[in-house]
Design a protein around this motif. Sequence first.
Motif, PDB file in Angstrom:
ATOM      1  N   ALA A  95      12.465  17.484  -6.955  1.00 43.27           N
ATOM      2  CA  ALA A  95      12.766  16.548  -8.027  1.00 43.27           C
ATOM      3  C   ALA A  95      11.725  16.669  -9.130  1.00 43.27           C
ATOM      4  N   PRO A  96      12.093  16.346 -10.369  1.00 44.98           N
ATOM      5  CA  PRO A  96      11.136  16.443 -11.480  1.00 44.98           C
ATOM      6  C   PRO A  96       9.860  15.676 -11.172  1.00 44.98           C
ATOM      7  N   GLY A  97       8.702  16.297 -11.408  1.00 41.69           N
ATOM      8  CA  GLY A  97       7.417  15.654 -11.162  1.00 41.69           C
ATOM      9  C   GLY A  97       6.885  15.862  -9.768  1.00 41.69           C
ATOM     10  N   ALA A  98       7.714  16.403  -8.852  1.00 42.66           N
ATOM     11  CA  ALA A  98       7.279  16.541  -7.468  1.00 42.66           C
ATOM     12  C   ALA A  98       6.581  17.864  -7.208  1.00 42.66           C
ATOM     13  N   ARG A  99       6.721  18.834  -8.113  1.00 43.54           N
ATOM     14  CA  ARG A  99       6.190  20.168  -7.847  1.00 43.54           C
ATOM     15  C   ARG A  99       4.671  20.149  -7.679  1.00 43.54           C
ATOM     16  N   GLU A 100       3.969  19.261  -8.423  1.00 43.68           N
ATOM     17  CA  GLU A 100       2.520  19.232  -8.350  1.00 43.68           C
ATOM     18  C   GLU A 100       2.038  18.595  -7.052  1.00 43.68           C
ATOM     19  N   ARG A 101       2.902  17.874  -6.357  1.00 47.41           N
ATOM     20  CA  ARG A 101       2.515  17.199  -5.129  1.00 47.41           C
ATOM     21  C   ARG A 101       2.998  17.998  -3.928  1.00 47.41           C
ATOM     22  N   ARG A 102       2.305  17.851  -2.816  1.00 45.98           N
ATOM     23  CA  ARG A 102       2.625  18.656  -1.648  1.00 45.98           C
ATOM     24  C   ARG A 102       3.887  18.147  -0.953  1.00 45.98           C
ATOM     25  N   THR A 103       4.654  19.103  -0.460  1.00 49.43           N
ATOM     26  CA  THR A 103       5.845  18.793   0.317  1.00 49.43           C
ATOM     27  C   THR A 103       5.428  18.361   1.716  1.00 49.43           C
ATOM     28  N   LEU A 104       6.068  17.332   2.240  1.00 52.98           N
ATOM     29  CA  LEU A 104       5.801  16.859   3.595  1.00 52.98           C
ATOM     30  C   LEU A 104       7.015  17.169   4.454  1.00 52.98           C
ATOM     31  N   VAL A 105       6.795  17.931   5.527  1.00 54.48           N
ATOM     32  CA  VAL A 105       7.879  18.371   6.397  1.00 54.48           C
ATOM     33  C   VAL A 105       7.693  17.761   7.783  1.00 54.48           C
ATOM     34  N   ALA A 106       8.732  17.169   8.330  1.00 54.07           N
ATOM     35  CA  ALA A 106       8.701  16.593   9.676  1.00 54.07           C
ATOM     36  C   ALA A 106       9.542  17.471  10.605  1.00 54.07           C
ATOM     37  N   ILE A 107       8.904  18.017  11.627  1.00 49.39           N
ATOM     38  CA  ILE A 107       9.579  18.903  12.571  1.00 49.39           C
ATOM     39  C   ILE A 107       9.437  18.319  13.967  1.00 49.39           C
TER      40      ILE A 107
END
Length: 271
Positions: A211-223
């Motif tokens: 989403a716009p603005g999210a690229r600078e923040r880290r992705t959180l993945v739940a596995i």
Amino acid sequence: MNRILFEPGEVSPDGTAVFGGPRAEHVLNVLHGEVGQVLKTGVVDGPVGTSVVESIEPLPPDPATGLAQGRIAVRCTHAGAAVAPWADLLLAPPRPRAMKRLLPQLVQMGVGRIVLVGAEKVEKAFWGAQLLKPEVYRPLLLDGLMQAGTTALPTIQVEKSFRHYLEKGRFDADFADSGRRVLAHPYVRAPEAGAQPGLKGAQSGSGGAPAPGARERRTLVAIGPEGGWTDAEVALLEAHGFDRLSLGPRILRTDTAAIALLARLMPTGQP
């Protein structure tokens, strides 16, 4: 090793460092090290750059392998910025043997923080494993860093109670600045009109278009564990802003699912 890493205390104020062990073995036997050779180097949690080999002190070959051993003195120039992590992981850990294989790969893929959570289907015996000791897992993380050629050492956090961690506010505090939140789950509801098959919502299916603005923040993945998250756990994660993403109908081992999912989500331009 694509980059030799030094602990901060190993590099003297005048920019020199001396090392032996597996790092020197790699330089001597794989890189065919010699005086004057330029090596790619860096400092753990610090900058990257190069080092020039100034001297090599030969030692007796390894009695088990016959490989050359030695102590190598180098002069370092470290001024470059290392590639930063782009993802964090909420992980229901597999068995220790699989986890030992997985940790270096997670580092190579760009994971910066790993929170091990006690989901319902995680084997309780895991929490007594030797692997959870820093002196055991840290070398695995360093191995992944040197393979990836970067320096940011991931942190590992243990949360034995999955529900308590998410419900008591500590999760929200830990990941208040996260960007996308993706929930890996082999079972998904029928897609809404206009959504991609096997995905909940268009954003979770983009695999590289946050989403716009999210690229600078880290992705959180739940596995989750190899048996999958329970329905209650999925509902709890969705209540905390996670979107489901399925890699298909096959149930994958945790280590396979983690790497496949991270590869799919990795932003364009990440090494």
